[in-house]
Design an enzyme around this catalytic site. Structure first.
Site, PDB file in Angstrom:
ATOM      1  N   ASP A  63       0.869  -1.285   0.109  1.00 29.77           N
ATOM      2  CA  ASP A  63       0.065  -0.012  -0.229  1.00 29.77           C
ATOM      3  C   ASP A  63       0.911   1.406  -0.112  1.00 29.77           C
ATOM      4  O   ASP A  63       1.768   1.439   0.951  1.00 29.77           O
ATOM      5  CB  ASP A  63      -0.945   0.044   1.117  1.00 29.77           C
ATOM      6  CG  ASP A  63      -1.895   1.103   1.366  1.00 29.77           C
ATOM      7  OD1 ASP A  63      -2.842   0.924   0.445  1.00 29.77           O
ATOM      8  OD2 ASP A  63      -1.713   1.829   2.040  1.00 29.77           O
ATOM      9  N   THR A  96      -3.313   6.249  -4.074  1.00 29.05           N
ATOM     10  CA  THR A  96      -2.201   6.852  -3.712  1.00 29.05           C
ATOM     11  C   THR A  96      -0.911   6.609  -4.477  1.00 29.05           C
ATOM     12  O   THR A  96      -0.275   7.602  -4.704  1.00 29.05           O
ATOM     13  CB  THR A  96      -1.861   6.389  -2.261  1.00 29.05           C
ATOM     14  OG1 THR A  96      -1.784   5.012  -2.069  1.00 29.05           O
ATOM     15  CG2 THR A  96      -2.901   6.910  -1.212  1.00 29.05           C
ATOM     16  N   THR A  97      -0.669   5.461  -4.954  1.00 33.47           N
ATOM     17  CA  THR A  97       0.604   5.013  -5.520  1.00 33.47           C
ATOM     18  C   THR A  97       0.321   5.855  -6.949  1.00 33.47           C
ATOM     19  O   THR A  97       1.438   6.363  -7.492  1.00 33.47           O
ATOM     20  CB  THR A  97       0.722   3.492  -5.758  1.00 33.47           C
ATOM     21  OG1 THR A  97       0.311   2.876  -4.612  1.00 33.47           O
ATOM     22  CG2 THR A  97       2.052   3.056  -6.367  1.00 33.47           C
ATOM     23  N   ASP A 392      -9.394   0.111   1.590  1.00 32.91           N
ATOM     24  CA  ASP A 392      -9.553   0.394   0.311  1.00 32.91           C
ATOM     25  C   ASP A 392     -10.929   0.103  -0.131  1.00 32.91           C
ATOM     26  O   ASP A 392     -11.556   0.906  -0.940  1.00 32.91           O
ATOM     27  CB  ASP A 392      -8.480  -0.178  -0.606  1.00 32.91           C
ATOM     28  CG  ASP A 392      -7.034   0.465  -0.274  1.00 32.91           C
ATOM     29  OD1 ASP A 392      -6.992   1.205   0.755  1.00 32.91           O
ATOM     30  OD2 ASP A 392      -6.012   0.053  -1.002  1.00 32.91           O
TER      31      ASP A 392
HETATM   32  P1  ADP Z   1      -3.078   2.632  -5.917  1.00 34.85           P
HETATM   33  O1  ADP Z   1      -2.353   2.877  -4.506  1.00 34.85           O
HETATM   34  O2  ADP Z   1      -2.873   3.950  -6.745  1.00 34.85           O
HETATM   35  O3  ADP Z   1      -4.684   2.523  -5.871  1.00 34.85           O
HETATM   36  P2  ADP Z   1      -2.757  -0.109  -6.745  1.00 34.85           P
HETATM   37  O4  ADP Z   1      -1.316  -0.898  -6.500  1.00 34.85           O
HETATM   38  O5  ADP Z   1      -3.976  -0.344  -5.950  1.00 34.85           O
HETATM   39  O6  ADP Z   1      -2.284   1.440  -6.637  1.00 34.85           O
HETATM   40  O7  ADP Z   1      -3.052  -0.165  -8.325  1.00 34.85           O
HETATM   41  C1  ADP Z   1      -4.207   0.485  -8.868  1.00 34.85           C
HETATM   42  C2  ADP Z   1      -3.883   0.238 -10.422  1.00 34.85           C
HETATM   43  O8  ADP Z   1      -4.100  -0.939 -10.876  1.00 34.85           O
HETATM   44  C3  ADP Z   1      -5.209   0.944 -11.178  1.00 34.85           C
HETATM   45  O9  ADP Z   1      -4.701   1.513 -12.245  1.00 34.85           O
HETATM   46  C4  ADP Z   1      -6.130  -0.107 -11.551  1.00 34.85           C
HETATM   47  O10 ADP Z   1      -6.912   0.413 -12.612  1.00 34.85           O
HETATM   48  C5  ADP Z   1      -4.990  -1.374 -11.710  1.00 34.85           C
HETATM   49  N1  ADP Z   1      -5.570  -2.316 -11.553  1.00 34.85           N
HETATM   50  C6  ADP Z   1      -6.376  -3.216 -10.525  1.00 34.85           C
HETATM   51  N2  ADP Z   1      -6.688  -4.335 -10.814  1.00 34.85           N
HETATM   52  C7  ADP Z   1      -6.382  -4.559 -12.073  1.00 34.85           C
HETATM   53  C8  ADP Z   1      -6.420  -5.934 -13.026  1.00 34.85           C
HETATM   54  N3  ADP Z   1      -7.029  -6.786 -12.409  1.00 34.85           N
HETATM   55  N4  ADP Z   1      -5.874  -5.564 -14.183  1.00 34.85           N
HETATM   56  C9  ADP Z   1      -5.109  -4.364 -14.416  1.00 34.85           C
HETATM   57  N5  ADP Z   1      -5.359  -3.527 -13.875  1.00 34.85           N
HETATM   58  C10 ADP Z   1      -5.700  -3.364 -12.550  1.00 34.85           C
HETATM   59 MG    MG Z   2      -5.242   0.724  -5.031  1.00 38.22          MG
END
Ligand code: ADP
Ligand code: MG
Length: 549
Positions: A63, A96-97, A392
């Site tokens: 996270d 956040t990322t 989340d």
């Molecule tokens: P953040 O902290 O920004 O939420 P995450 O590690 O949760 O970072 O990643 C979020 C990103 O991953 C988003 O761009 C989302 O659309 C993408 N994402 C989530 N699940 C999938 C999936 N199954 N396939 C492709 N992209 C995904």
């Molecule tokens: Mg996320």
């Protein structure tokens, strides 16, 4: 002219100062270092980080917000990037990322423009225009979602949990999250509000993640005060009270002088009578359960047990408020004649052993406006990561219900924005055009990172995505499982539009703030003083930044 030939010293000796491109370059590099630190965690195939603090305590997480919260950061510009993550977390609880990676990329692109002699002010202007346009584009591609779209909202929660420990149990957790948010959502006219504070998340190590449960009511980490009391009460009438069931202590240190043993007896009898009256009044009110925010005297416990009344003492104030919302009872502050209407209701109040400890469950409430989620899991690390994943999930369902808009994920929105911005840049002309194009490039860092983290060829994927989107396949994104691009909407990779809008906004504001700095004046002996590859300096806090952004 007043100025003489000698330089005028205005800063205290030892103050460090960086100006112009040096200051900008260092700030940008520091901010990019933060983005680099979290980039590999982005998306479903993102890796975890193991963080060890100075006490040797370990946190393993994926996270972004947690990583940046745990690491000690020294450089002032890097700290500003951490602020971006914090803002994003507070506003949305997710993304956040994305916000941090984007901010890093916006700064990297800006650096290249600065080297081509584009003035930072022009870049700032172009970035702001691009930000507005990007939000417009998201709103245009966004689709409607309503509070009753259970399937979709659960998919939104699952998307938010992918890549995290919680993902292995995402279906169960998404279901729990949906039911919890739905219970606390309130509608006033056309406006729906969701206050996540009304969802109490309690963790108990032990058992398996599958034992994680939603309680249609509130559970509290307490046990009943007396073993003679029933262990469970059905159709409970609950008295919530924030007064002690004890004999009032005098405010001042008074002494009572007793000369004769009979007087002592009289005194004790008086106390006993008072406690008896309390219990009598409670009994008369019809209450079968008492939850007290303060203490309950031993004698009162005994009388309550005799009346088969279930009682808990020293409940937290925050729990009392949630219990009131869950059971519909009023928090009473004095024991007098208690009208029945002040009592709360729960279909079941019981004490259960969870792991090593007893807990009290106030459940089967009629229309609970506050609920609990009890997280279980093998180890402390697992329980903590589940909590972060659930946070989340709850956040995104809450936002989606409140704002009613969603987009497809997997970098599909980023490609739409990037292509839209390229077109838009052409209509602007001038040097701002270069900044808008740079913004368009920077936003592609999201699908690029998703591809890289999944071990895919990012250039290949981006070319394919652009081709698909040119053919109006607006929902195409990175399919990490197939190792190719595919339609994210049919794959149910969905997210609230607001998370992306806010991530772009936070990233732009952060980048702009850093770009506008051309002078870093650091007092001697300020925090840190360099090290770890960071440039020297370190201003006390964020003072001295331009007030408006
Ligand atoms: P953040 O902290 O920004 O939420 P995450 O590690 O949760 O970072 O990643 C979020 C990103 O991953 C988003 O761009 C989302 O659309 C993408 N994402 C989530 N699940 C999938 C999936 N199954 N396939 C492709 N992209 C995904
Ligand atoms: Mg996320």
């Amino acid at each position: 002219m007043l100025s003489g030939k000698q330089p005028i010293l205005i800063l205290k000796e030892g103050t460090e100062r960086e100006r112009g491109r040096d200051a900008q370059g260092n700030n940008i590099r520091a901010a990019m270092a933060i983005a680099d630190a979290v980039r590999s965690t982005l998306g479903p195939k993102g890796m975890d980080k193991m963080l060890v603090d100075s006490m040797g305590d370990v946190v393993i997480t994926n996270d972004g917000a947690t990583i940046l919260k745990e690491i000690d950061i020294e450089h002032p510009a890097a700290k500003m990037v951490v602020e971006i993550a914090k803002t994003q977390d507070e506003e949305c609880g997710d993304g956040t990322t994305t916000a941090v990676v984007l901010a890093g990329e916006l700064l990297k692109s800006a650096q290249e423009l600065i080297e081509q002699n584009v003035h930072p002010t022009t870049i700032v202007e172009g970035y702001r225009m691009a930000n507005e346009k990007a939000c417009e584009i998201i709103n245009k591609i966004a689709e409607k979602v309503t509070p009753n779209d259970e399937k979709i909202l659960r998919k939104i929660a699952e998307t938010a949990m992918t890549g995290k420990t919680a993902a292995y149990n995402r279906e169960l957790l998404a279901e729990i999250a949906y039911k919890a948010v739905k219970a606390v959502a309130e509608k006033e006219g056309k406006v729906i509000t969701v206050d996540l504070d009304n969802i109490k998340v309690e963790k108990k190590q032990g058992g398996s993640i599958k034992d994680t449960e939603l309680i249609n009511g509130i559970n509290i980490d307490k046990e009943r005060v007396h073993s003679g009391m029933p262990k469970s009460v059905k159709n409970a009438k609950i008295l919530l009270i924030n007064q002690a069931l004890e004999v009032k202590k005098t405010e001042v240190d008074a002494q009572i002088r007793i000369d004769d043993p009979s007087q002592l007896q009289k005194f004790l009898d008086e106390e006993e009578k008072m406690l008896k009256t309390y219990v009598k009044k409670i009994k008369e009110s019809g209450a079968t359960v008492v939850i007290c925010q303060k203490g309950i005297d031993d004698l009162a416990q005994h009388y309550l047990a005799k009346e088969k009344i279930f009682a808990v003492r020293r409940a937290k104030k925050s729990d009392m408020e949630k219990l009131s919302k869950a059971t519909g009872g009023t928090i009473v502050s004095e024991i007098h004649e208690i009208p029945k209407s002040e009592l709360g209701y729960a279909g079941l109040v019981e004490e259960r052993k969870i792991g090593e400890d007893e807990m009290v469950f106030v459940t089967n409430c009629k229309e609970a406006k506050a609920v609990s989620i009890l997280i279980r899991g093998g180890t402390e690390h697992v329980v903590d990561e589940i909590e972060r994943g659930l946070h989340d999930a709850l956040s995104v369902i809450g936002i989606a219900i409140r704002t009613g808009k969603m987009t497809a994920g997997g970098g599909s929105a980023a490609i739409e924005i990037s292509m839209g911005l390229q077109d838009y840049a052409g209509t602007i002309g001038g040097r701002e055009q270069m900044a808008i194009e740079a913004f368009a490039n920077a936003i592609e860092s999201i699908p690029r990172a998703l591809a890289n983290n999944a071990g895919l060829d990012a250039i290949d994927m981006l070319l394919k995505l652009r081709q698909a989107h040119k053919k109006d396949q607006k929902s195409y994104g990175i399919d990490v499982n197939k190792g190719d691009i595919s339609n994210m909407k049919t794959q149910n990779i969905l997210e609230p539009a607001t998370v992306n809008i806010q991530a772009i906004r936070s990233a732009t504001e952060g980048a702009v703030m850093i770009l506008r700095i051309d002078d870093v004046i650091a007092a001697k002996g300020g925090p840190g003083g360099g090290g770890g590859g960071m440039p020297p300096g370190g201003m006390g806090g964020m003072g001295g930044m331009p007030p408006e952004m």
